[in-house]
Scaffold this motif. Structure first.
Motif, mmCIF file in Angstrom:
data_model
loop_
_atom_site.group_PDB
_atom_site.id
_atom_site.type_symbol
_atom_site.label_atom_id
_atom_site.label_comp_id
_atom_site.label_asym_id
_atom_site.label_seq_id
_atom_site.Cartn_x
_atom_site.Cartn_y
_atom_site.Cartn_z
ATOM 1 N N MET A 12 0.876 -1.130 0.056
ATOM 2 C CA MET A 12 -0.092 -0.178 -0.069
ATOM 3 C C MET A 12 0.869 1.237 0.056
ATOM 4 O O MET A 12 0.358 2.409 -0.454
ATOM 5 N N VAL A 15 1.524 1.787 -3.666
ATOM 6 C CA VAL A 15 0.360 2.217 -4.267
ATOM 7 C C VAL A 15 0.268 3.594 -4.008
ATOM 8 O O VAL A 15 0.032 4.428 -4.777
ATOM 9 N N GLY A 16 0.332 3.975 -2.494
ATOM 10 C CA GLY A 16 0.166 5.284 -2.118
ATOM 11 C C GLY A 16 1.051 6.250 -3.144
ATOM 12 O O GLY A 16 0.787 7.652 -3.216
ATOM 13 N N CYS A 18 2.594 5.804 -5.752
ATOM 14 C CA CYS A 18 1.974 5.959 -7.197
ATOM 15 C C CYS A 18 1.101 7.178 -7.362
ATOM 16 O O CYS A 18 0.825 7.986 -8.260
ATOM 17 N N ALA A 19 -0.050 6.955 -6.440
ATOM 18 C CA ALA A 19 -1.282 7.927 -6.303
ATOM 19 C C ALA A 19 -0.853 9.293 -6.047
ATOM 20 O O ALA A 19 -1.521 10.274 -6.725
ATOM 21 N N ASN A 20 -0.090 9.494 -5.343
ATOM 22 C CA ASN A 20 0.390 10.935 -4.753
ATOM 23 C C ASN A 20 1.680 11.552 -4.953
ATOM 24 O O ASN A 20 1.727 12.872 -5.646
ATOM 25 N N ASN A 27 7.741 8.901 -14.226
ATOM 26 C CA ASN A 27 6.825 8.083 -15.071
ATOM 27 C C ASN A 27 7.706 7.771 -16.335
ATOM 28 O O ASN A 27 8.136 6.634 -16.866
ATOM 29 N N LEU A 31 9.756 4.411 -17.909
ATOM 30 C CA LEU A 31 9.673 3.768 -19.075
ATOM 31 C C LEU A 31 10.949 3.831 -19.723
ATOM 32 O O LEU A 31 11.217 3.136 -20.539
ATOM 33 N N THR B 135 -7.259 5.753 2.430
ATOM 34 C CA THR B 135 -6.870 4.546 1.960
ATOM 35 C C THR B 135 -7.508 4.038 0.669
ATOM 36 O O THR B 135 -6.939 3.677 -0.619
ATOM 37 N N ASN B 138 -6.304 6.501 -2.263
ATOM 38 C CA ASN B 138 -5.052 6.045 -2.719
ATOM 39 C C ASN B 138 -5.104 4.886 -3.493
ATOM 40 O O ASN B 138 -4.318 4.865 -4.199
ATOM 41 N N ALA B 139 -6.125 3.828 -2.984
ATOM 42 C CA ALA B 139 -5.855 2.512 -3.713
ATOM 43 C C ALA B 139 -6.432 2.633 -5.207
ATOM 44 O O ALA B 139 -5.855 2.076 -6.135
ATOM 45 N N GLU B 141 -6.546 5.468 -7.231
ATOM 46 C CA GLU B 141 -5.770 6.190 -7.841
ATOM 47 C C GLU B 141 -4.297 5.463 -8.324
ATOM 48 O O GLU B 141 -3.859 5.308 -9.368
ATOM 49 N N GLY B 142 -3.921 4.922 -7.105
ATOM 50 C CA GLY B 142 -2.378 4.164 -7.088
ATOM 51 C C GLY B 142 -2.605 3.170 -8.213
ATOM 52 O O GLY B 142 -1.639 2.812 -8.942
ATOM 53 N N MET B 143 -3.558 2.283 -7.831
ATOM 54 C CA MET B 143 -3.716 1.238 -8.906
ATOM 55 C C MET B 143 -3.812 1.487 -10.367
ATOM 56 O O MET B 143 -3.268 1.026 -11.224
ATOM 57 N N VAL B 145 -2.613 4.205 -11.709
ATOM 58 C CA VAL B 145 -1.177 4.479 -12.245
ATOM 59 C C VAL B 145 -0.329 3.455 -12.367
ATOM 60 O O VAL B 145 0.131 3.410 -13.438
ATOM 61 N N ALA B 146 -0.388 2.506 -11.435
ATOM 62 C CA ALA B 146 0.504 1.297 -11.406
ATOM 63 C C ALA B 146 0.399 0.409 -12.596
ATOM 64 O O ALA B 146 1.200 0.124 -13.615
ATOM 65 N N ILE B 149 1.238 2.129 -15.973
ATOM 66 C CA ILE B 149 2.709 2.159 -16.191
ATOM 67 C C ILE B 149 2.891 0.487 -16.623
ATOM 68 O O ILE B 149 3.868 0.653 -17.749
#
Lengths: 150, 217
Positions: A12, A15-16, A18-20, A27, A31, B135, B138-139, B141-143, B145-146, B149
């Motif tokens: 997490m 993942v956090g 990646c989100a913020n 990025n 790549l 949480t 974040n989950a 948006e983060g997923m 983005v991940a 990619i």
């Protein structure tokens, strides 16, 4: 329905991030690094062309990825850094005023301006920096790894 | 209309799309970026005097196909991958451990990502804490983005190079065949491919005494 994958604390955190935190420069770097790990090998084992063409193709690809990633990361980082300052100096009153009332829209607008700024800068850097440096890089790698006449 | 007014109008339109329709804005900027990069790299090969003509016949179409395929794949694969990542969380296939209990009775409604996200977030707001809400956001948006990619790596760095090499190889073969048909006949090797003929080292001959013929070395 029970979730197939349950994310613990460590995943997490990624993942956090990646989100913020993950933006254009990161990025581009991801790549670029993955491109360097895959594309030269795909070019080297390309059975559609002869050996010499394959070698030139590898030299060009490696040079293009290294130069493109370096310039791309720097341009994107600078564009994001200066987008906040740029946002203050331009008139954005015409941009959907009702949407801009939301506090999160201001941040999205800043990112958008950063993206437009980055694209505008890339218009010049692609031709003035990337292309000539890639050409020099290709010739440098070719002089090191390709023997003339072979 | 002055240039300044036109520029301001265009800039405002771009900004508006970037705020209201971010997904399409990112698609458009990415496609423009690739087109510019591909054009610049094609020029770099075209004006590289040190590169043999035969290799240029492969590298120029390779670069053009690289830009075309990248833009097309981005449109159909990369941008969809980000939505797939969000859907994995919204459909509860992947969830943070801390949200498993609070989402037990959640039934996500809606036909598109936006309405499904509203339904998901609405449930967390109602039954979860402020920490759960953060949480969940974040989950999702983060997923997005991940997985986006991962999609970009697969399409840009694996599928594109394989396709562009195949197509550029076919292009080069066709061009070389065409050139060999137009090449003048080589007296020693017959009608061979033009570049090889052009760069062929001259054949040296030596004579022995009064013997009128020549021996090739």
């Amino acid at each position: 329905m029970r979730p197939i994958v349950k994310l613990g604390e460590k995943p997490m955190k990624i993942v956090g991030y990646c989100a913020n935190k993950l933006a254009g420069p990161e990025n581009r770097l991801i790549l670029g690094v993955s491109a360097l790990a895959s594309q030269p090998f795909i070019d080297f084992y390309n059975k559609n062309v002869d050996e010499e063409t394959r070698k030139y193709s590898v030299c060009k690809t490696v040079s293009k990825i290294i130069i493109g990633t370096t310039v791309g990361v720097i341009v994107r980082a600078l564009a994001i850094k200066y987008s906040a300052r740029f946002l203050k100096s331009v008139d954005v009153s015409g941009v959907a005023p009702d949407i801009l009332k939301r506090p999160e829209s201001r941040k999205i607008l800043q990112n958008t301006i950063g993206d437009i700024l980055g694209l505008g800068i890339c218009l010049f850097t692609n031709f003035l920096i990337d292309a000539p440096l890639t050409k020099k890089g290709t010739n440098f790698f070719a002089s090191k790894f390709i023997k003339e006449g072979k | 209309m002055s240039i300044k007014t036109s520029f301001t109008k265009m800039f405002t339109k771009f900004c508006e799309q970037g705020v209201t329709d971010r997904a399409n804005f990112l698609k458009n900027t990415a496609v423009v970026g690739w087109a510019l990069s591909s054009l610049a790299q094609t020029c770099a090969i075209l004006f590289n005097d040190k590169m043999p003509k035969k290799e240029k016949r492969f590298l120029i179409p390779q670069e053009i196909f690289d830009g075309l395929i990248n833009a097309t794949l981005f449109w159909f694969i990369t941008s969809k991958a980000a939505n797939l990542g969000k859907l994995l969380v919204l459909k509860k296939h992947i969830l943070p451990k801390s949200l498993v209990k609070v989402t037990e009775n959640l039934k996500v409604t809606g036909s598109d990502i936006g309405s499904m996200k509203d339904s998901f977030i609405g449930h967390i707001k109602k039954f979860g804490t402020s920490n759960d809400l953060k949480t969940a956001q974040n989950a999702i948006e983060g997923m997005g983005v991940a997985v986006g990619i991962v999609g970009a790596i697969i399409s840009n760095n694996i599928i594109t190079p394989l396709l562009r090499n195949k197509l550029a190889g076919m292009w080069q073969k066709r061009e070389l065949e065409r050139a060999s048909h137009n090449a003048p006949l080589n007296p020693h090797f017959g009608n061979i491919e033009y570049d090889k003929y052009k760069f062929q080292k001259p054949v040296k001959t030596v004579s022995f005494g009064s013997y009128s013929g020549g021996m090739k070395i």
